[in-house]
Write a protein that holds these residues in place. Structure first.
Motif, PDB file in Angstrom:
ATOM      1  N   GLU A 295     -17.152  -0.473  -0.483  1.00  0.00           N
ATOM      2  CA  GLU A 295     -17.447   0.324  -1.662  1.00  0.00           C
ATOM      3  C   GLU A 295     -17.308   1.629  -1.370  1.00  0.00           C
ATOM      4  O   GLU A 295     -17.087   2.361  -2.142  1.00  0.00           O
ATOM      5  N   LEU A 296     -17.290   2.248   0.094  1.00  0.00           N
ATOM      6  CA  LEU A 296     -17.323   3.232   0.437  1.00  0.00           C
ATOM      7  C   LEU A 296     -15.629   3.657   0.644  1.00  0.00           C
ATOM      8  O   LEU A 296     -15.067   4.858   0.207  1.00  0.00           O
ATOM      9  N   TYR A 297     -15.023   2.943   1.433  1.00  0.00           N
ATOM     10  CA  TYR A 297     -13.672   3.173   1.940  1.00  0.00           C
ATOM     11  C   TYR A 297     -12.402   2.314   1.202  1.00  0.00           C
ATOM     12  O   TYR A 297     -11.302   2.404   1.699  1.00  0.00           O
ATOM     13  N   GLY A 298     -12.941   1.578   0.166  1.00  0.00           N
ATOM     14  CA  GLY A 298     -11.473   0.624  -0.416  1.00  0.00           C
ATOM     15  C   GLY A 298     -10.582   1.683  -0.985  1.00  0.00           C
ATOM     16  O   GLY A 298     -11.046   2.791  -1.434  1.00  0.00           O
ATOM     17  N   ASN A 299      -9.346   1.258  -0.753  1.00  0.00           N
ATOM     18  CA  ASN A 299      -8.038   2.136  -1.286  1.00  0.00           C
ATOM     19  C   ASN A 299      -8.007   2.312  -2.561  1.00  0.00           C
ATOM     20  O   ASN A 299      -8.691   1.370  -3.560  1.00  0.00           O
TER      21      ASN A 299
ATOM     22  N   ASN B 284       0.825  -1.326   0.006  1.00  0.00           N
ATOM     23  CA  ASN B 284      -0.125   0.032  -0.010  1.00  0.00           C
ATOM     24  C   ASN B 284       0.840   1.373  -0.232  1.00  0.00           C
ATOM     25  O   ASN B 284       0.427   2.143  -0.390  1.00  0.00           O
ATOM     26  N   ARG B 285       2.050   1.291   0.650  1.00  0.00           N
ATOM     27  CA  ARG B 285       2.890   2.524   0.671  1.00  0.00           C
ATOM     28  C   ARG B 285       3.412   2.595  -0.600  1.00  0.00           C
ATOM     29  O   ARG B 285       4.290   3.440  -1.060  1.00  0.00           O
ATOM     30  N   GLY B 286       3.561   1.651  -1.638  1.00  0.00           N
ATOM     31  CA  GLY B 286       4.244   1.621  -3.221  1.00  0.00           C
ATOM     32  C   GLY B 286       5.242   1.169  -3.057  1.00  0.00           C
ATOM     33  O   GLY B 286       6.045   1.414  -4.061  1.00  0.00           O
ATOM     34  N   VAL B 287       6.004   0.494  -1.914  1.00  0.00           N
ATOM     35  CA  VAL B 287       7.610  -0.097  -1.799  1.00  0.00           C
ATOM     36  C   VAL B 287       7.407  -1.343  -2.762  1.00  0.00           C
ATOM     37  O   VAL B 287       8.537  -1.610  -3.371  1.00  0.00           O
TER      38      VAL B 287
ATOM     39  N   GLY C  70      -1.851  -3.768  -2.771  1.00  0.00           N
ATOM     40  CA  GLY C  70      -1.622  -4.335  -1.515  1.00  0.00           C
ATOM     41  C   GLY C  70      -3.200  -4.505  -0.892  1.00  0.00           C
ATOM     42  O   GLY C  70      -3.196  -5.021   0.453  1.00  0.00           O
ATOM     43  N   GLY C  71      -4.098  -4.257  -1.512  1.00  0.00           N
ATOM     44  CA  GLY C  71      -5.471  -4.620  -0.983  1.00  0.00           C
ATOM     45  C   GLY C  71      -6.093  -3.432  -0.207  1.00  0.00           C
ATOM     46  O   GLY C  71      -5.247  -2.260   0.227  1.00  0.00           O
ATOM     47  N   ASP C  72      -7.167  -3.302   0.669  1.00  0.00           N
ATOM     48  CA  ASP C  72      -7.764  -2.278   1.179  1.00  0.00           C
ATOM     49  C   ASP C  72      -7.534  -2.224   2.817  1.00  0.00           C
ATOM     50  O   ASP C  72      -7.620  -3.243   3.359  1.00  0.00           O
ATOM     51  N   ASN C  73      -7.182  -1.065   3.025  1.00  0.00           N
ATOM     52  CA  ASN C  73      -6.714  -0.787   4.621  1.00  0.00           C
ATOM     53  C   ASN C  73      -8.109   0.097   4.982  1.00  0.00           C
ATOM     54  O   ASN C  73      -8.060   1.229   4.500  1.00  0.00           O
ATOM     55  N   ILE C  74      -8.769  -0.667   5.638  1.00  0.00           N
ATOM     56  CA  ILE C  74      -9.911   0.231   6.273  1.00  0.00           C
ATOM     57  C   ILE C  74     -10.264   0.164   7.385  1.00  0.00           C
ATOM     58  O   ILE C  74     -10.125  -0.957   8.283  1.00  0.00           O
ATOM     59  N   SER C  75     -10.396   1.120   8.091  1.00  0.00           N
ATOM     60  CA  SER C  75     -10.640   1.270   9.608  1.00  0.00           C
ATOM     61  C   SER C  75     -12.027   2.546  10.043  1.00  0.00           C
ATOM     62  O   SER C  75     -11.816   3.748   9.829  1.00  0.00           O
ATOM     63  N   GLU C  76     -13.166   1.786   9.935  1.00  0.00           N
ATOM     64  CA  GLU C  76     -14.410   2.587   9.899  1.00  0.00           C
ATOM     65  C   GLU C  76     -15.519   2.070  10.576  1.00  0.00           C
ATOM     66  O   GLU C  76     -15.398   0.795  11.073  1.00  0.00           O
ATOM     67  N   GLY C  77     -16.618   2.857  11.112  1.00  0.00           N
ATOM     68  CA  GLY C  77     -17.603   2.472  11.829  1.00  0.00           C
ATOM     69  C   GLY C  77     -18.906   2.874  11.200  1.00  0.00           C
ATOM     70  O   GLY C  77     -18.706   4.200  10.562  1.00  0.00           O
TER      71      GLY C  77
ATOM     72  N   THR D 220      -9.055   2.872  -9.619  1.00  0.00           N
ATOM     73  CA  THR D 220     -10.035   2.187  -9.100  1.00  0.00           C
ATOM     74  C   THR D 220     -10.063   2.044  -7.562  1.00  0.00           C
ATOM     75  O   THR D 220      -9.084   2.495  -6.971  1.00  0.00           O
ATOM     76  N   GLY D 221     -11.456   1.582  -7.020  1.00  0.00           N
ATOM     77  CA  GLY D 221     -11.279   1.460  -5.489  1.00  0.00           C
ATOM     78  C   GLY D 221     -12.622   2.289  -4.858  1.00  0.00           C
ATOM     79  O   GLY D 221     -13.634   2.426  -5.870  1.00  0.00           O
ATOM     80  N   GLY D 222     -12.631   2.456  -3.768  1.00  0.00           N
ATOM     81  CA  GLY D 222     -13.970   3.078  -3.112  1.00  0.00           C
ATOM     82  C   GLY D 222     -14.315   4.351  -3.229  1.00  0.00           C
ATOM     83  O   GLY D 222     -13.517   4.968  -3.964  1.00  0.00           O
ATOM     84  N   ASN D 223     -15.267   4.569  -3.001  1.00  0.00           N
ATOM     85  CA  ASN D 223     -15.835   5.848  -3.382  1.00  0.00           C
ATOM     86  C   ASN D 223     -16.683   6.660  -1.929  1.00  0.00           C
ATOM     87  O   ASN D 223     -17.609   6.106  -1.854  1.00  0.00           O
ATOM     88  N   PRO D 224     -16.025   7.432  -1.119  1.00  0.00           N
ATOM     89  CA  PRO D 224     -16.896   7.984   0.206  1.00  0.00           C
ATOM     90  C   PRO D 224     -17.939   8.717  -0.194  1.00  0.00           C
ATOM     91  O   PRO D 224     -18.713   9.106   0.759  1.00  0.00           O
ATOM     92  N   ASN D 225     -18.232   9.224  -1.414  1.00  0.00           N
ATOM     93  CA  ASN D 225     -19.372  10.114  -1.763  1.00  0.00           C
ATOM     94  C   ASN D 225     -20.771   9.069  -2.390  1.00  0.00           C
ATOM     95  O   ASN D 225     -21.324   9.820  -2.795  1.00  0.00           O
ATOM     96  N   LEU D 226     -20.298   7.996  -2.359  1.00  0.00           N
ATOM     97  CA  LEU D 226     -21.655   7.002  -2.616  1.00  0.00           C
ATOM     98  C   LEU D 226     -22.716   7.337  -1.928  1.00  0.00           C
ATOM     99  O   LEU D 226     -22.959   7.586  -0.786  1.00  0.00           O
TER     100      LEU D 226
END
Length: 295
Positions: free
Chosen positions: A133-137, A48-51, A57-64, A169-175
């Motif tokens: 769908e909302l927060y995917g990287n 995910n850092r691009g190294v 790297g897949g989605d890193n999500i921390s939401e509620g 590609t990825g999530g969209n927090p404005n859905l």
């Protein structure tokens, strides 16, 4: 990879008879529900850092999210051979854009003759976007496609052949949430003992459908929106299923493509309909049990 989901759910449910009709009691139920959900997902941090090249790297999500809902359902015996069901649900989310909605449902079942059941229903639906769908990287890629609009400009800023373009590609927090409407009707006919013929027609409409687009459809829709008519494609100015608000192609001042969003988005909608047919026959024997045949 590590993922954790914590959910606290509180449900209050009641069932009782709400009065009496000549054909029988009105069965009634209602429910209140509270959901508090926390979702944490950690994938390959270095990717995910691009190294590490070649992987998002897949989605890193921390939401509620917190969800409240209230629903009811009633079964009403209108006549000895005619029943109705009435239901409704209101739910609300604290996600930005998800909000809340009330969705009703009604249905009827009528038995005009012995061995014949006629039924119909109408219902509405509501779905808040999922966490991924909302927060995917956001990931970067370079899929291939033909920029019809860029090729139609004078001078052309894109070749009239398939070329790779930068896409996200990825999530969209404005859905926004999805909405649906559906109705069905059909019958079940039992001409002889053990034989059931079930025929049903269904129609479903989705609005604000949450999904992703393809590069080809983005380029086609962009060309249709501009409606230049100066480049030979098969679908000049035909109405394509498009994103709410148009396409997601960002262009430079000269009209060339800068970047293309293939992220999760809300589409205007789709509809689908069809017919279900089931024929089932059961043969009961005295010593060998039952034999079931179906198509």
């Amino acid at each position: 990879y590590d993922a954790e989901l914590h959910r606290l759910t509180v449900v209050v449910l009641a069932r009782f008879d709400l009065g009496e009709l000549p054909a029988g009691p009105i069965s009634w139920a209602w429910q209140l529900e509270y959901n508090d959900t926390d979702f944490d997902q950690v994938n390959d941090v270095e990717s995910n850092r691009g190294v590490i090249a070649g992987s998002s790297g897949g989605d890193n999500i921390s939401e509620g999210r917190i969800n409240y809902s209230a629903s009811f359902e009633a079964a009403v015996p209108i006549l000895e051979n005619l029943d109705a069901t009435i239901a409704g649900r209101y739910e609300t989310y604290n996600d930005p854009g998800s909000g809340g909605d009330f969705t009703p449902q009604v249905g009827v079942a009528w038995r005009p003759l012995e061995g014949l059941l006629l039924r119909a229903s109408y219902g509405e639906g509501f779905r808040a976007p999922a966490f991924n769908e909302l927060y995917g990287n956001i990931s970067e890629g370079f899929p291939a496609g033909t920029d019809f609009y860029g090729a139609s400009l004078v001078p052309a800023v894109a070749p009239a052949t398939s070329t790779q373009y930068r896409a996200l590609t990825g999530g969209n927090p404005n859905l926004l949430p999805e909405f649906s409407k559906s109705w069905t009707f059909g019958f079940v006919y039992s001409p002889i003992e053990g034989l059931d013929i079930d025929v049903g027609f269904f129609h479903i409409e989705f609005e604000n459908l949450v999904t992703t687009n393809t590069l080809a459809r983005e380029f086609n829709q962009d060309f249709v929106n501009n409606c230049t008519g100066t480049f030979d494609v098969d679908a000049v100015c035909n109405p394509f299923n498009q994103y709410v608000g148009g396409t997601n192609i960002s262009r430079n001042a000269d009209g060339s493509v800068n970047t293309i969003s293939l992220q999760e988005n809300n589409f205007e909608g789709i509809s689908t309909e069809g017919i279900d047919l089931a024929i089932e026959y059961t043969v009961a024997t005295d010593s060998m049990g039952e034999f079931f045949f179906g198509v």
